[in-house]
Design a protein around this motif. Structure first.
Motif, PDB file in Angstrom:
ATOM      1  N   GLY A  49       0.982  -1.426  -0.004  1.00  0.00           N
ATOM      2  CA  GLY A  49       0.035   0.051  -0.001  1.00  0.00           C
ATOM      3  C   GLY A  49       0.875   1.279   0.050  1.00  0.00           C
ATOM      4  O   GLY A  49       0.457   2.233   0.509  1.00  0.00           O
ATOM      5  N   LEU A  50       2.085   1.164  -0.359  1.00  0.00           N
ATOM      6  CA  LEU A  50       3.049   2.196  -0.304  1.00  0.00           C
ATOM      7  C   LEU A  50       2.504   3.404  -1.266  1.00  0.00           C
ATOM      8  O   LEU A  50       2.192   3.034  -2.533  1.00  0.00           O
ATOM      9  CB  LEU A  50       4.378   1.678  -0.689  1.00  0.00           C
ATOM     10  N   ASP A  51       2.436   4.520  -1.042  1.00  0.00           N
ATOM     11  CA  ASP A  51       1.748   5.560  -1.730  1.00  0.00           C
ATOM     12  C   ASP A  51       2.672   6.782  -1.769  1.00  0.00           C
ATOM     13  O   ASP A  51       2.753   7.473  -0.889  1.00  0.00           O
ATOM     14  CB  ASP A  51       0.288   5.909  -1.613  1.00  0.00           C
ATOM     15  N   PHE A  52       3.319   7.020  -2.981  1.00  0.00           N
ATOM     16  CA  PHE A  52       4.434   8.299  -2.778  1.00  0.00           C
ATOM     17  C   PHE A  52       3.528   9.509  -3.000  1.00  0.00           C
ATOM     18  O   PHE A  52       4.233  10.573  -2.798  1.00  0.00           O
ATOM     19  CB  PHE A  52       5.343   8.012  -3.899  1.00  0.00           C
ATOM     20  N   SER A  53       2.352   9.586  -3.399  1.00  0.00           N
ATOM     21  CA  SER A  53       1.549  10.733  -3.624  1.00  0.00           C
ATOM     22  C   SER A  53       1.802  11.800  -2.622  1.00  0.00           C
ATOM     23  O   SER A  53       1.490  13.016  -2.808  1.00  0.00           O
ATOM     24  CB  SER A  53       0.525  10.560  -4.221  1.00  0.00           C
ATOM     25  N   ASN A  54       1.903  11.478  -1.317  1.00  0.00           N
ATOM     26  CA  ASN A  54       1.552  12.358  -0.056  1.00  0.00           C
ATOM     27  C   ASN A  54       3.077  12.551   0.310  1.00  0.00           C
ATOM     28  O   ASN A  54       3.142  13.259   1.453  1.00  0.00           O
ATOM     29  CB  ASN A  54       0.610  11.989   0.771  1.00  0.00           C
ATOM     30  N   TYR A  55       4.007  12.445  -0.286  1.00  0.00           N
ATOM     31  CA  TYR A  55       5.447  12.505   0.452  1.00  0.00           C
ATOM     32  C   TYR A  55       5.940  14.124  -0.299  1.00  0.00           C
ATOM     33  O   TYR A  55       5.825  14.324  -1.546  1.00  0.00           O
ATOM     34  CB  TYR A  55       6.456  11.812  -0.308  1.00  0.00           C
ATOM     35  N   PHE A  56       5.976  15.136   0.636  1.00  0.00           N
ATOM     36  CA  PHE A  56       6.654  16.241   0.202  1.00  0.00           C
ATOM     37  C   PHE A  56       7.446  17.049   1.258  1.00  0.00           C
ATOM     38  O   PHE A  56       7.559  16.391   2.205  1.00  0.00           O
ATOM     39  CB  PHE A  56       5.256  17.279   0.115  1.00  0.00           C
ATOM     40  N   ILE A  57       8.062  17.955   0.841  1.00  0.00           N
ATOM     41  CA  ILE A  57       9.067  18.891   1.577  1.00  0.00           C
ATOM     42  C   ILE A  57       8.383  20.280   1.901  1.00  0.00           C
ATOM     43  O   ILE A  57       8.022  20.920   0.897  1.00  0.00           O
ATOM     44  CB  ILE A  57      10.506  18.874   1.135  1.00  0.00           C
ATOM     45  N   PRO A  58       7.971  20.502   3.169  1.00  0.00           N
ATOM     46  CA  PRO A  58       7.631  21.797   3.425  1.00  0.00           C
ATOM     47  C   PRO A  58       8.590  23.096   3.158  1.00  0.00           C
ATOM     48  O   PRO A  58       9.657  22.871   3.652  1.00  0.00           O
ATOM     49  CB  PRO A  58       6.785  21.854   4.720  1.00  0.00           C
ATOM     50  N   LEU A  59       8.227  23.907   2.536  1.00  0.00           N
ATOM     51  CA  LEU A  59       9.256  25.150   2.397  1.00  0.00           C
ATOM     52  C   LEU A  59       9.004  26.369   3.341  1.00  0.00           C
ATOM     53  O   LEU A  59       9.758  27.359   3.575  1.00  0.00           O
ATOM     54  CB  LEU A  59       9.187  25.639   1.025  1.00  0.00           C
ATOM     55  N   GLY A  60       7.904  26.085   4.369  1.00  0.00           N
ATOM     56  CA  GLY A  60       7.622  26.904   5.234  1.00  0.00           C
ATOM     57  C   GLY A  60       7.409  26.212   6.563  1.00  0.00           C
ATOM     58  O   GLY A  60       6.921  25.276   6.792  1.00  0.00           O
ATOM     59  N   LYS A  61       7.615  27.193   7.888  1.00  0.00           N
ATOM     60  CA  LYS A  61       7.257  26.405   9.165  1.00  0.00           C
ATOM     61  C   LYS A  61       5.713  26.379   9.321  1.00  0.00           C
ATOM     62  O   LYS A  61       5.465  25.549  10.073  1.00  0.00           O
ATOM     63  CB  LYS A  61       8.106  27.170  10.300  1.00  0.00           C
TER      64      LYS A  61
END
Length: 137
Positions: A49-61
């Motif tokens: 069930g690995l889903d990459f679509s919700n992987y992200f890096i936030p650029l703000g706090k």
């Protein structure tokens, strides 16, 4: 100018191209459905069930969301997971299209092998061979 445009638009090549684009779009929908509805669930099942679509890096706090779509609404994020998902989808679509084209090419090759030489071409070949024999003798 309108008459010239009408001649251009009604040429066989333009109409054939338009039909090809429409059929290509419909075929694209079929392939996308095959990938999204058949292959991706199997891949998800294999990977647990690995889903990459919700992987992200936030650029703000101020970005505290757990999903990529919510995070985009909160601020700037780099959605590398979505990129990975689309890249995997592209590779699967490209592979399926490759297999389809390969199958079509094999079927065409079989049809060409089955096609008999027309009688006039066969006669011309025999005449050519006889002329070569006379020349050599």
């Amino acid at each position: 100018m309108l008459t010239e445009f009408k001649k251009f638009a009604m040429r066989g090549n333009v109409v054939d191209l338009a039909i090809g684009v429409i059929i290509g779009a419909a075929f694209g929908n079929i392939v996308n459905s095959l990938v999204a509805d058949v292959f991706m669930p199997v891949i998800g099942w294999i990977t647990g069930g690995l889903d990459f679509s919700n992987y992200f890096i936030p650029l703000g706090k101020d970005v505290t969301a757990l999903s990529y779509e919510e995070a985009r609404k909160q601020g700037a994020v780099i959605g590398y997971g979505r990129f990975i998902t689309l890249a995997v989808n592209f590779l699967i679509v490209a592979w399926v299209l490759f297999l389809f084209v390969r199958l079509i090419n094999r079927l065409r090759a079989r049809e060409e092998e089955k096609a008999e030489t027309p009688a006039d071409v066969q006669l011309l070949t025999e005449i050519r061979d006889l002329l070569r024999q006379q020349k050599g003798a």
